[in-house]
Motif scaffolding. Structure first.
Motif, PDB file in Angstrom:
ATOM      1  N   LYS A  13       0.842  -1.196   0.000  1.00  0.00           N
ATOM      2  CA  LYS A  13       0.000   0.000   0.000  1.00  0.00           C
ATOM      3  C   LYS A  13       0.879   1.247   0.000  1.00  0.00           C
ATOM      4  N   GLY A  67     -15.330   4.362   9.612  1.00  0.00           N
ATOM      5  CA  GLY A  67     -14.166   3.479   9.631  1.00  0.00           C
ATOM      6  C   GLY A  67     -13.743   3.095   8.227  1.00  0.00           C
ATOM      7  N   SER A  76     -14.981   0.802  15.169  1.00  0.00           N
ATOM      8  CA  SER A  76     -16.416   0.679  15.443  1.00  0.00           C
ATOM      9  C   SER A  76     -16.984  -0.674  15.072  1.00  0.00           C
TER      10      SER A  76
HETATM   11  C1  LIG Z   1     -17.792  -0.370   6.986  1.00  0.00           C
HETATM   12  C2  LIG Z   1     -16.329  -0.409   7.239  1.00  0.00           C
HETATM   13  C3  LIG Z   1     -15.839  -0.101   8.498  1.00  0.00           C
HETATM   14  C4  LIG Z   1     -14.465  -0.121   8.748  1.00  0.00           C
HETATM   15  N1  LIG Z   1     -14.036   0.201   9.995  1.00  0.00           N
HETATM   16  C5  LIG Z   1     -12.703   0.227  10.242  1.00  0.00           C
HETATM   17  C6  LIG Z   1     -12.202   0.620  11.509  1.00  0.00           C
HETATM   18  O1  LIG Z   1     -12.969   0.921  12.432  1.00  0.00           O
HETATM   19  N2  LIG Z   1     -10.863   0.645  11.703  1.00  0.00           N
HETATM   20  C7  LIG Z   1      -9.988   0.315  10.699  1.00  0.00           C
HETATM   21  O2  LIG Z   1      -8.789   0.377  10.900  1.00  0.00           O
HETATM   22  N3  LIG Z   1     -10.428  -0.060   9.489  1.00  0.00           N
HETATM   23  C8  LIG Z   1     -11.755  -0.104   9.233  1.00  0.00           C
HETATM   24  N4  LIG Z   1     -12.189  -0.451   7.976  1.00  0.00           N
HETATM   25  C9  LIG Z   1     -11.180  -0.736   6.936  1.00  0.00           C
HETATM   26  C10 LIG Z   1     -10.685   0.551   6.277  1.00  0.00           C
HETATM   27  O3  LIG Z   1     -11.519   0.881   5.183  1.00  0.00           O
HETATM   28  C11 LIG Z   1      -9.265   0.413   5.720  1.00  0.00           C
HETATM   29  O4  LIG Z   1      -9.204  -0.724   4.943  1.00  0.00           O
HETATM   30  C12 LIG Z   1      -8.211   0.316   6.803  1.00  0.00           C
HETATM   31  O5  LIG Z   1      -8.282   1.389   7.689  1.00  0.00           O
HETATM   32  C13 LIG Z   1      -6.849   0.286   6.175  1.00  0.00           C
HETATM   33  O6  LIG Z   1      -5.863   0.127   7.158  1.00  0.00           O
HETATM   34  P1  LIG Z   1      -5.002  -1.197   7.244  1.00  0.00           P
HETATM   35  O7  LIG Z   1      -4.575  -1.534   5.858  1.00  0.00           O
HETATM   36  O8  LIG Z   1      -3.869  -0.825   8.116  1.00  0.00           O
HETATM   37  O9  LIG Z   1      -5.880  -2.240   7.831  1.00  0.00           O
HETATM   38  C14 LIG Z   1     -13.567  -0.463   7.719  1.00  0.00           C
HETATM   39  C15 LIG Z   1     -14.067  -0.790   6.461  1.00  0.00           C
HETATM   40  C16 LIG Z   1     -15.424  -0.777   6.216  1.00  0.00           C
HETATM   41  C17 LIG Z   1     -15.922  -1.133   4.866  1.00  0.00           C
END
Ligand SMILES: Cc1cc2nc3c(=O)[nH]c(=O)nc-3n(C[C@H](O)[C@H](O)[C@H](O)COP(=O)(O)O)c2cc1C
Ligand code: SF4
Ligand code: FES
Lengths: 177, 448
Positions: B64, B172, B85
């Motif tokens: 990424k 999120g 959340s």
């Molecule tokens: C509905 C929804 C809620 C999400 N909530 C969170 C969240 O609370 N925390 C989070 O880190 N990623 C959440 N994600 C994922 C993020 O879109 C994203 O992929 C992520 O923050 C990327 O970080 P990472 O690659 O370090 O995991 C959520 C995705 C969706 C579709």
């Protein structure tokens, strides 16, 4: 003039807190401070955000009032009607229910004689069920202002909590101290 | 006891202060990265580590980072996703509350790698008390020259701010988060353009979860190759698991990826077994969005192998017999829990949290909630089960953001694995709605 009488007045500390957030964003991006400003307004206005407060925010951030309204109505934390002294934001989501949240919400309703969204006759409590508060390992739990109250897993624990709240003043946010 | 990368010092008294944090080796990665490594070298280490995003999707962090566009003269941003959340998830909250400097250290080292000079931590609004903890720690870091201009004399500048949300699960999702950070409603954006090209304020942006960012300092200090030795296969490193539900020891556990699920549930080092001497009925292993699995399928794969706490093992069998590691929220159900009620509860959650932009999600989540409500309260029809399956299918894959899928999967998987329980509710409404009533027929078959 009627207009000036109704206008919402932020305290100097509140204004300073909003300005502090504005300074976190690039030139011209002051709208980013909108959510923090709404939190400040709610703390300034007995736990709810009035239309006058929203208009005052629009003026400070130099945006249209509608931009404030549409955001305030999207996020669940902002109360758009007057609320009781203590708003009990009780988690109602699955993981807490595995540990008795449904029963706890029913008990609160019985003890306070109110339904969800209602305020007790003495203005002390409003019951506001909310979704998961990232405290699932310590449920059933609820939030009042900036504090989490966890492991409310028996009637005695709930009674103790309610008694404590009856004698508790509304907490002062960090920026107001 | 496995290696602790994130939580080794989390219970040291005073670790939330800069002084104690530094005494325990804190901010070493900042010195090392800023003074002895180029940004690209840091990115390379993270790539080598195999670290995958801990927010739910498991996308390789180094990859990424390498997609981030770097046009001349345009600022880049790192945004930490502290929205946490997803029902069942509370690891980031515990981590930030106890050890705020560990996240700040990760933010500095990661921002340096990405060439960001302003970074934000977006935290869900309900956690204002943790925002205060983070702001206090950030002020200490500024005073010590770890943030601001010319950090530790390296010539690198970074400003770090915390921004609160206002109560919305959808924020999120990374593009909804960026909208929210710009002071707007949390409506997810259409992709492309991806945040790596046009993110915050239309500038190239990386969004990473708290835990992902907090893993970077160890990788910088010990090398990516060392990190990659921990774990199993493509599931490298350690993972914070939020364990909740009907277990003896709910809480946040740092595991080496690869611990057997059975050990995780029954060992006193982790969940400590099912509470009150009861039997295990089911587990949702990765947050409310991932498929629920009955006891037999969470402990063993369909092929009869031990299920492990890894991305690959938990998803073994696809959605027919597997699930996902997701955000690492491990929700345990004992024999007295009603799957119908829980499924209705989750459906209500997704309906409540749908931002409403796409019709399949907006209408479908409401429809599923209403149908599940009537089944739970004794007014279901036999066709309702197939109706639910059909609505879930029509949402899946037809929406702007993955919340639609996240709403569909719990319903589809509950019916897949607990269909008899739904049928029993519909056929025996009086019995099923009696206080404390639970269908037990399927448990006997499902329990090993
Ligand atoms: C509905 C929804 C809620 C999400 N909530 C969170 C969240 O609370 N925390 C989070 O880190 N990623 C959440 N994600 C994922 C993020 O879109 C994203 O992929 C992520 O923050 C990327 O970080 P990472 O690659 O370090 O995991 C959520 C995705 C969706 C579709
Ligand atoms: S899938 Fe749901 S939450 Fe996501 S953009 Fe569409 S309506 Fe909004
Ligand atoms: S389910 Fe209640 S805090 Fe998560």
């Amino acid at each position: 003039m009627a207009e000036t009488i109704n206008a919402f007045q932020f305290s100097n500390k509140a204004l300073a807190e909003i300005q502090r957030y504005i300074s976190h964003y690039p030139e011209g991006r002051q709208k980013s401070a909108l959510l923090p400003a709404l939190h400040v307004a709610q703390a300034e206005n007995n736990g709810w955000v009035s239309p006058e407060a929203m208009d005052a925010i629009a003026e400070i951030l130099n945006i249209q009032p509608i931009e404030v309204y549409e955001v305030a109505t999207f996020y669940t934390m902002f109360n758009l009607q007057p609320v009781g002294k203590h708003v009990l934001e009780v988690c109602r989501t699955g993981p807490c229910c595995l540990r008795g949240a449904d029963q706890m919400i029913d008990l609160i309703k019985q003890k306070l004689n109110i339904e969800e969204g209602e305020t007790t006759a003495d203005g002390m409590f409003t019951l506001k069920p909310v979704e998961c508060l990232a405290s699932c390992g310590t449920g059933p739990m609820l939030q009042v202002r900036e504090t989490y109250y966890e492991n409310l897993d028996s009637e005695e624990a709930l009674d103790r909590f309610l008694e404590m709240m009856r004698n508790k003043e509304v907490e002062t946010p960090e920026w107001k101290k | 006891m496995g290696i602790k990368i994130l939580t080794e010092h989390i219970n040291v008294p005073g670790i939330e202060t800069l002084e104690v944090y530094r005494k325990h080796g804190g901010y070493r990665s900042v010195e090392k990265a800023l003074k002895t490594m180029t940004p690209d070298e840091v990115v390379e280490e993270v790539k080598t580590s195999g670290l995958r995003g801990r927010g739910g999707a498991g996308f390789p962090a180094g990859m990424k980072w390498s997609f981030l566009a770097k046009p001349e003269g345009i600022p880049r941003y790192l945004v930490c996703n502290a929205d946490e959340s997803e029902p069942g998830t509370f690891k980031d909250r515990v981590f930030m509350e106890k050890n705020p400097h560990a996240l700040i250290e990760g933010m500095i080292t990661s921002s340096y790698a990405l060439g960001a000079n302003t970074s934000y931590i977006y935290i869900r609004g309900e956690l204002l008390f943790i925002l205060r903890i983070l702001e206090k720690a950030i002020a200490e870091a500024y005073a010590a020259g770890l943030l601001g201009k010319n950090i530790l004399g390296s010539g690198y500048d970074l400003d770090l701010h915390v921004a609160p949300g206002g109560g919305a699960y959808i924020c999120g999702e990374e593009t909804a988060l960026l909208e929210s950070l710009e002071g707007k409603r949390g409506n997810p954006r259409n992709k492309p353009p991806f945040p790596a090209v046009k993110g915050l304020f239309q500038s190239p942006t990386v969004v990473n979860n708290v835990e992902t960012i907090a893993s970077v300092p160890w990788i910088v200090n010990n090398t990516g190759a060392e990190y990659a030795k921990i774990g199993v296969g493509r599931s490298t490193g350690t993972k914070l698991i939020s364990a909740s539900g009907n277990i003896n020891r709910p809480g946040v556990y740092e595991i080496e990826l690869g611990v057997p699920v059975e050990e995780f549930i029954y060992s006193d080092e982790y969940c400590g077994g099912i509470w009150k001497g009861k039997q295990l009925k089911a587990v949702v292993p990765g947050g409310s969005s991932v498929p629920i699995l009955p006891a037999n399928l969470i402990l063993k794969t369909a092929a009869g192998e031990d299920r492990l706490m890894t991305y690959e093992s938990l998803s073994d069998g696809g959605f027919v017999s597997g699930s996902m590691l997701g955000s690492g929220a491990f929700i345990v159900f004992d024999e007295d829990q009603c799957i119908v009620r829980n499924t209705w509860n989750y459906a209500r959650f997704y309906h409540h949290e749908s931002c409403g932009q796409c019709s399949p999600c907006r209408e479908g989540t409401g429809w599923m909630e209403r149908v599940l409500h009537r089944i739970e309260y004794g007014h279901g029809h036999q066709q309702d089960i197939d109706l639910l399956v059909s609505v879930a299918k029509q949402i899946e894959g037809n929406t702007i953001c993955p919340l639609g899928d996240a709403a569909a999967w719990p319903v589809a998987s509950a019916i897949r694995h607990f269909r008899e329980e739904f049928e029993w509710h519909i056929k025996h409404p009086q019995e099923a709605t009696a206080p404390g009533a639970v269908y037990r027929g399927q448990l006997a078959a499902a329990t090993v």
